[in-house]
Design a protein around this motif. Structure first.
Motif, PDB file in Angstrom:
ATOM      1  N   LEU A  52      -0.639  -0.716  -6.652  1.00 29.41           N
ATOM      2  CA  LEU A  52      -1.279   0.601  -6.612  1.00 29.41           C
ATOM      3  C   LEU A  52      -0.976   1.438  -7.854  1.00 29.41           C
ATOM      4  O   LEU A  52      -1.223   2.645  -7.858  1.00 29.41           O
ATOM      5  CB  LEU A  52      -0.845   1.374  -5.356  1.00 29.41           C
ATOM      6  CG  LEU A  52      -1.383   0.872  -4.019  1.00 29.41           C
ATOM      7  CD1 LEU A  52      -1.057   1.875  -2.921  1.00 29.41           C
ATOM      8  CD2 LEU A  52      -2.871   0.618  -4.060  1.00 29.41           C
ATOM      9  N   THR A 111      -1.346  -1.595   7.150  1.00 27.91           N
ATOM     10  CA  THR A 111      -1.828  -1.535   5.766  1.00 27.91           C
ATOM     11  C   THR A 111      -2.600  -2.787   5.364  1.00 27.91           C
ATOM     12  O   THR A 111      -3.008  -2.915   4.209  1.00 27.91           O
ATOM     13  CB  THR A 111      -0.648  -1.358   4.784  1.00 27.91           C
ATOM     14  OG1 THR A 111       0.244  -2.469   4.911  1.00 27.91           O
ATOM     15  CG2 THR A 111       0.099  -0.056   5.061  1.00 27.91           C
ATOM     16  N   THR A 140       2.998   7.157   1.460  1.00 23.90           N
ATOM     17  CA  THR A 140       3.586   7.934   0.369  1.00 23.90           C
ATOM     18  C   THR A 140       4.967   8.434   0.770  1.00 23.90           C
ATOM     19  O   THR A 140       5.229   8.673   1.955  1.00 23.90           O
ATOM     20  CB  THR A 140       2.717   9.160   0.004  1.00 23.90           C
ATOM     21  OG1 THR A 140       2.562   9.986   1.160  1.00 23.90           O
ATOM     22  CG2 THR A 140       1.345   8.738  -0.487  1.00 23.90           C
ATOM     23  N   ILE A 149      -2.853   4.386   2.876  1.00 26.45           N
ATOM     24  CA  ILE A 149      -1.890   4.394   1.776  1.00 26.45           C
ATOM     25  C   ILE A 149      -0.679   5.226   2.200  1.00 26.45           C
ATOM     26  O   ILE A 149      -0.828   6.368   2.657  1.00 26.45           O
ATOM     27  CB  ILE A 149      -2.528   4.956   0.497  1.00 26.45           C
ATOM     28  CG1 ILE A 149      -3.612   3.997  -0.007  1.00 26.45           C
ATOM     29  CG2 ILE A 149      -1.466   5.175  -0.587  1.00 26.45           C
ATOM     30  CD1 ILE A 149      -4.329   4.485  -1.253  1.00 26.45           C
ATOM     31  N   ASN A 169       0.802  -1.226   0.000  1.00 23.00           N
ATOM     32  CA  ASN A 169       0.000   0.000   0.000  1.00 23.00           C
ATOM     33  C   ASN A 169       0.835   1.276   0.000  1.00 23.00           C
ATOM     34  O   ASN A 169       0.379   2.321   0.475  1.00 23.00           O
ATOM     35  CB  ASN A 169      -0.977   0.023   1.187  1.00 23.00           C
ATOM     36  CG  ASN A 169      -2.394  -0.290   0.739  1.00 23.00           C
ATOM     37  OD1 ASN A 169      -2.607  -1.011  -0.231  1.00 23.00           O
ATOM     38  ND2 ASN A 169      -3.376   0.262   1.424  1.00 23.00           N
ATOM     39  N   HIS A 170       2.036   1.198  -0.541  1.00 24.91           N
ATOM     40  CA  HIS A 170       2.838   2.410  -0.712  1.00 24.91           C
ATOM     41  C   HIS A 170       2.594   2.938  -2.121  1.00 24.91           C
ATOM     42  O   HIS A 170       2.786   2.228  -3.099  1.00 24.91           O
ATOM     43  CB  HIS A 170       4.324   2.126  -0.503  1.00 24.91           C
ATOM     44  CG  HIS A 170       5.148   3.363  -0.362  1.00 24.91           C
ATOM     45  ND1 HIS A 170       5.445   4.196  -1.430  1.00 24.91           N
ATOM     46  CD2 HIS A 170       5.737   3.937   0.733  1.00 24.91           C
ATOM     47  CE1 HIS A 170       6.180   5.200  -1.012  1.00 24.91           C
ATOM     48  NE2 HIS A 170       6.372   5.085   0.295  1.00 24.91           N
ATOM     49  N   GLU A 171       2.175   4.182  -2.208  1.00 27.83           N
ATOM     50  CA  GLU A 171       1.697   4.739  -3.469  1.00 27.83           C
ATOM     51  C   GLU A 171       2.741   4.692  -4.581  1.00 27.83           C
ATOM     52  O   GLU A 171       2.407   4.495  -5.740  1.00 27.83           O
ATOM     53  CB  GLU A 171       1.241   6.188  -3.255  1.00 27.83           C
ATOM     54  CG  GLU A 171       0.443   6.749  -4.411  1.00 27.83           C
ATOM     55  CD  GLU A 171      -0.229   8.071  -4.040  1.00 27.83           C
ATOM     56  OE1 GLU A 171      -1.119   8.498  -4.779  1.00 27.83           O
ATOM     57  OE2 GLU A 171       0.135   8.661  -2.998  1.00 27.83           O
ATOM     58  N   TRP A 213      -6.144   4.899  -7.006  1.00 28.95           N
ATOM     59  CA  TRP A 213      -6.261   4.369  -5.646  1.00 28.95           C
ATOM     60  C   TRP A 213      -6.158   5.456  -4.582  1.00 28.95           C
ATOM     61  O   TRP A 213      -6.338   5.182  -3.402  1.00 28.95           O
ATOM     62  CB  TRP A 213      -5.182   3.311  -5.423  1.00 28.95           C
ATOM     63  CG  TRP A 213      -5.244   2.222  -6.439  1.00 28.95           C
ATOM     64  CD1 TRP A 213      -4.414   2.041  -7.509  1.00 28.95           C
ATOM     65  CD2 TRP A 213      -6.206   1.166  -6.516  1.00 28.95           C
ATOM     66  NE1 TRP A 213      -4.792   0.944  -8.237  1.00 28.95           N
ATOM     67  CE2 TRP A 213      -5.893   0.387  -7.652  1.00 28.95           C
ATOM     68  CE3 TRP A 213      -7.314   0.802  -5.733  1.00 28.95           C
ATOM     69  CZ2 TRP A 213      -6.629  -0.728  -8.034  1.00 28.95           C
ATOM     70  CZ3 TRP A 213      -8.053  -0.304  -6.104  1.00 28.95           C
ATOM     71  CH2 TRP A 213      -7.710  -1.064  -7.235  1.00 28.95           C
ATOM     72  N   SER A 214      -5.824   6.675  -4.992  1.00 30.01           N
ATOM     73  CA  SER A 214      -5.720   7.781  -4.040  1.00 30.01           C
ATOM     74  C   SER A 214      -6.128   9.070  -4.740  1.00 30.01           C
ATOM     75  O   SER A 214      -6.165   9.139  -5.981  1.00 30.01           O
ATOM     76  CB  SER A 214      -4.291   7.907  -3.512  1.00 30.01           C
ATOM     77  OG  SER A 214      -3.421   8.400  -4.528  1.00 30.01           O
ATOM     78  N   HIS A 261      -5.951  -5.272   1.309  1.00 29.10           N
ATOM     79  CA  HIS A 261      -5.335  -3.960   1.511  1.00 29.10           C
ATOM     80  C   HIS A 261      -6.186  -2.794   1.019  1.00 29.10           C
ATOM     81  O   HIS A 261      -5.941  -1.651   1.425  1.00 29.10           O
ATOM     82  CB  HIS A 261      -3.975  -3.890   0.791  1.00 29.10           C
ATOM     83  CG  HIS A 261      -3.022  -4.972   1.177  1.00 29.10           C
ATOM     84  ND1 HIS A 261      -2.285  -4.941   2.350  1.00 29.10           N
ATOM     85  CD2 HIS A 261      -2.697  -6.135   0.564  1.00 29.10           C
ATOM     86  CE1 HIS A 261      -1.551  -6.042   2.438  1.00 29.10           C
ATOM     87  NE2 HIS A 261      -1.778  -6.769   1.361  1.00 29.10           N
ATOM     88  N   LYS A 262      -7.138  -3.044   0.130  1.00 26.63           N
ATOM     89  CA  LYS A 262      -7.908  -1.949  -0.446  1.00 26.63           C
ATOM     90  C   LYS A 262      -8.737  -1.275   0.654  1.00 26.63           C
ATOM     91  O   LYS A 262      -9.444  -1.938   1.417  1.00 26.63           O
ATOM     92  CB  LYS A 262      -8.832  -2.446  -1.560  1.00 26.63           C
ATOM     93  CG  LYS A 262      -8.113  -3.194  -2.674  1.00 26.63           C
ATOM     94  CD  LYS A 262      -6.908  -2.454  -3.208  1.00 26.63           C
ATOM     95  CE  LYS A 262      -6.204  -3.227  -4.308  1.00 26.63           C
ATOM     96  NZ  LYS A 262      -4.895  -2.633  -4.671  1.00 26.63           N
TER      97      LYS A 262
END
Length: 350
Positions: free
Chosen positions: A140, A269, A254, A252, A132-134, A147-148, A247-248
């Motif tokens: 992602l 996450t 960054t 998230i 979940n790291h952008e 996703w963000s 994870h969704k």
């Protein structure tokens, strides 16, 4: 780190015996939960193989009948179970040796269901390292969906077009996921960094040839196409329904500064899904996503027992540990998608 290994070494282990993860790891090891389960996996491999063979026997026996679409639905579930088994193999849960894991993974993935095992393994390794790291999690990448809200602001083309209503389109789009896996596997063969490209490609195209050959030899063209569509679409929906809760809708991360220690990076996450034995089988143990991300090489039948230890450890540390029902997990994932697309909706002309 070997790019073919799906369990990255936790940074906290290198930080010393006093780290939060090191203390948890000792508790898990003392409980004997990292030990292999050859009997369990022998039975599981035999069961999934038997279902796979029976499915194709039923396909031949039913033959030129619209009842064959029921076989297509059955095989969609079986293909999903093969994918879950390949996932455990890739994490070295089944075999101690890497070569045995890779060979079995290619047989199950490439030959069994037409999925590029090497491509998926590399992608999954990077996901586990930075869930979940952008910028760092390949899951992602805004290729179709955003996703963000950061991604929504920068979206162009298809992601911008779909972003307005992506929460409503998510499950319909999963019908394409099976086709996407096949296409991605084929495209990866052009990458010279992919190990064993010849073996990967040979098994992949052998699967396609046998699969399409069987369909068009046994069924009339229209029915063969209908079988392919039903089978692949339901396969995609099943896979997406397994992975979406993990994870969704979770936080998230960054940038370089937004990277907590290994334990918090994995726990905060990830989301667990409540349920009994049926949930364990249907989701292949990935309903214990927190435990799986903390200990990727732990055999899946041990994850339920590990949960109590991990949850108590997180409570002692004051680390949020999320577990929901399956329906709630989908609701949270869809709500997150809807929120991520807000900038696109607000920018849309009236």
């Amino acid at each position: 780190m070997d790019s073919q290994t799906v369990h990255p070494p936790p940074p906290d282990i290198r930080q010393g015996a006093g780290s939060d993860f090191a203390r948890l790891s000792k508790k898990i090891a003392d409980a004997g939960l990292m030990g292999r389960r050859p009997g369990y996996y022998a039975a599981r491999i035999a069961a999934v193989t038997a279902l796979y063979v029976c499915g194709w026997i039923a396909f031949v026996l039913v033959g030129d009948s619209w009842w064959t679409l029921g076989v297509a639905a059955f095989l969609a579930v079986v293909f999903g179970q093969v994918a879950l088994l390949a996932h455990d193999v890739a994490h070295r849960q089944v075999f101690r040796l890497r070569k045995a894991s890779e060979r079995t993974g290619r047989i199950a993935g490439n030959a069994g269901i037409g999925m590029g095992y090497g491509w998926w393994q590399d992608k999954h390794t990077r996901h586990h390292a930075n869930p979940n790291h952008e910028e760092l999690d390949p899951d992602l990448i805004p290729d179709i969906l955003v996703w963000s809200q950061n991604q929504a602001h920068a979206a162009q083309g298809l992601p911008r077009l779909l972003g307005r209503f992506q929460a409503f389109l998510f499950f319909p789009l999963l019908t394409l996921e099976g086709f996407n896996l096949h296409l991605s596997g084929v495209k990866s063969l052009a990458d010279r960094s992919l190990k064993n490209r010849v073996a990967e490609g040979s098994l992949l195209f052998a699967h396609f040839a046998l699969y399409l050959g069987a369909l068009f030899l046994v069924l009339p063209p229209g029915m063969a196409i209908a079988f392919l569509v039903v089978h692949q679409c339901l396969f995609g929906v099943y896979l997406g329904s397994i992975f979406a809760p993990n994870h969704k809708g979770m936080p998230i991360l960054t940038g370089d500064d937004d990277r907590p220690d290994f334990l918090r990076r994995q726990v905060l996450t990830s989301r667990n899904v409540r349920g009994g034995w049926f949930t364990d089988v249907a989701l292949g143990g990935l309903n214990y996503q927190i435990e799986h991300h903390l200990f990727p090489s732990m055999p899946s039948p041990h994850l339920r027992r590990a949960q109590a230890i991990v949850r108590r450890h997180c409570q002692d540390l004051g680390v949020n540990y999320l577990e929901t029902s399956l329906i709630t997990s989908y609701r949270q994932a869809l709500a997150s998608l809807h929120q991520a697309g807000a900038p696109i909706r607000h920018a849309a002309p009236a």
